[in-house]
Design a protein around this motif. Structure first.
Motif, mmCIF file in Angstrom:
data_model
loop_
_atom_site.group_PDB
_atom_site.id
_atom_site.type_symbol
_atom_site.label_atom_id
_atom_site.label_comp_id
_atom_site.label_asym_id
_atom_site.label_seq_id
_atom_site.Cartn_x
_atom_site.Cartn_y
_atom_site.Cartn_z
ATOM 1 N N UNK A 1 0.828 -1.215 0.000
ATOM 2 C CA UNK A 1 0.000 0.000 0.000
ATOM 3 C C UNK A 1 0.858 1.260 0.000
ATOM 4 N N UNK A 2 1.907 1.290 0.810
ATOM 5 C CA UNK A 2 2.728 2.488 0.928
ATOM 6 C C UNK A 2 3.714 2.625 -0.220
ATOM 7 N N UNK A 3 4.187 1.524 -0.750
ATOM 8 C CA UNK A 3 5.124 1.578 -1.862
ATOM 9 C C UNK A 3 6.449 2.215 -1.480
ATOM 10 N N UNK A 4 7.171 2.691 -2.484
ATOM 11 C CA UNK A 4 8.520 3.213 -2.256
ATOM 12 C C UNK A 4 8.610 4.728 -2.297
ATOM 13 N N UNK A 5 7.551 5.403 -2.721
ATOM 14 C CA UNK A 5 7.633 6.858 -2.849
ATOM 15 C C UNK A 5 7.232 7.564 -1.558
ATOM 16 N N UNK A 6 7.676 8.815 -1.445
ATOM 17 C CA UNK A 6 7.335 9.669 -0.311
ATOM 18 C C UNK A 6 7.082 11.052 -0.862
ATOM 19 N N UNK A 7 6.186 11.857 -0.430
ATOM 20 C CA UNK A 7 5.253 11.523 0.654
ATOM 21 C C UNK A 7 4.127 10.626 0.152
ATOM 22 N N UNK A 8 3.572 9.871 1.061
ATOM 23 C CA UNK A 8 2.494 8.943 0.682
ATOM 24 C C UNK A 8 1.224 9.707 0.367
ATOM 25 N N UNK A 9 1.002 10.791 1.053
ATOM 26 C CA UNK A 9 -0.183 11.601 0.824
ATOM 27 C C UNK A 9 0.221 12.750 -0.093
ATOM 28 N N UNK A 10 -0.095 12.632 -1.353
ATOM 29 C CA UNK A 10 0.323 13.641 -2.353
ATOM 30 C C UNK A 10 -0.339 14.990 -2.113
ATOM 31 N N UNK A 11 -1.409 15.029 -1.308
ATOM 32 C CA UNK A 11 -2.113 16.288 -1.039
ATOM 33 C C UNK A 11 -1.419 17.149 0.002
ATOM 34 N N UNK A 12 -0.362 16.643 0.624
ATOM 35 C CA UNK A 12 0.322 17.402 1.675
ATOM 36 C C UNK A 12 1.497 18.164 1.086
#
Length: 173
Positions: free
Chosen positions: A162-173
């Motif tokens: 679900x979290x995968x390798x990218x950051x941030x997980x919440x693209x809206x932040x």
């Protein structure tokens, strides 16, 4: 493969807790103790399997009592249960006030190791058997702990997906 008693794998490490080992509270860094635990548990697993091992999981590390600067810390580990290529190792850490002689169990943990061959593939391990009442208790309860580990690992894999390798997980932040 010949069966082996739990006691054959016993590994013990004692260290003096010095200022570089402590945090701002004057107590042993939890991470330092966790490194001691993994090291001694791995020695117990290799001693049982007589093969290289890798750490597969740490169930939990419960810090029960603080270990203070100047204390000694004694970490004991032995194989409690085996299953094909894996070994469960019980670890107990005892802190001792070297001036008073007072001793206390400060940490317990269960770790799982997998034996590997020269290619890094899982390799069979000998069956372990208990000889004492306490070893029997740990051995008897091990299949339930193993089932809980499997469930926890499934949950961890789902989270990783679900979290995968990218950051941030919440693209809206």
């Amino acid at each position: 493969m010949e069966k082996k008693p739990c006691s054959n794998s016993l590994a013990v490490k004692t260290a003096h807790v010095l200022p570089p080992d402590t945090n701002n509270h004057g107590t042993l860094f939890g991470g330092r103790l966790m490194a001691y635990i993994d090291d001694v548990a791995a020695i117990a697993a290799v001693r049982h399997a007589r093969k290289p091992v890798v750490t597969a999981s740490t169930d939990s590390v419960d810090f029960l009592e603080p270990v203070k600067e100047g204390d000694s810390i004694c970490v004991e580990a032995f194989v409690t249960w085996t299953h094909n290529t894996s070994m469960e190792v019980f670890v107990k850490a005892v802190a001792e006030d070297l001036l008073s002689g007072e001793r206390k169990v400060c940490t317990t943990a269960f770790l799982t190791f997998v034996a590997v061959d020269e290619s890094g593939n899982p390799a069979p391990v000998p069956t372990v058997y208990p000889e004492t009442e306490l070893e029997e208790l740990l051995h008897k309860e091990a299949p339930l702990r193993a089932e809980r580990r499997k469930e926890r690992r499934r949950n961890s894999r789902q989270l990783a997906t679900k979290f995968g390798t990218s950051f941030p997980w919440n693209k809206g932040v």
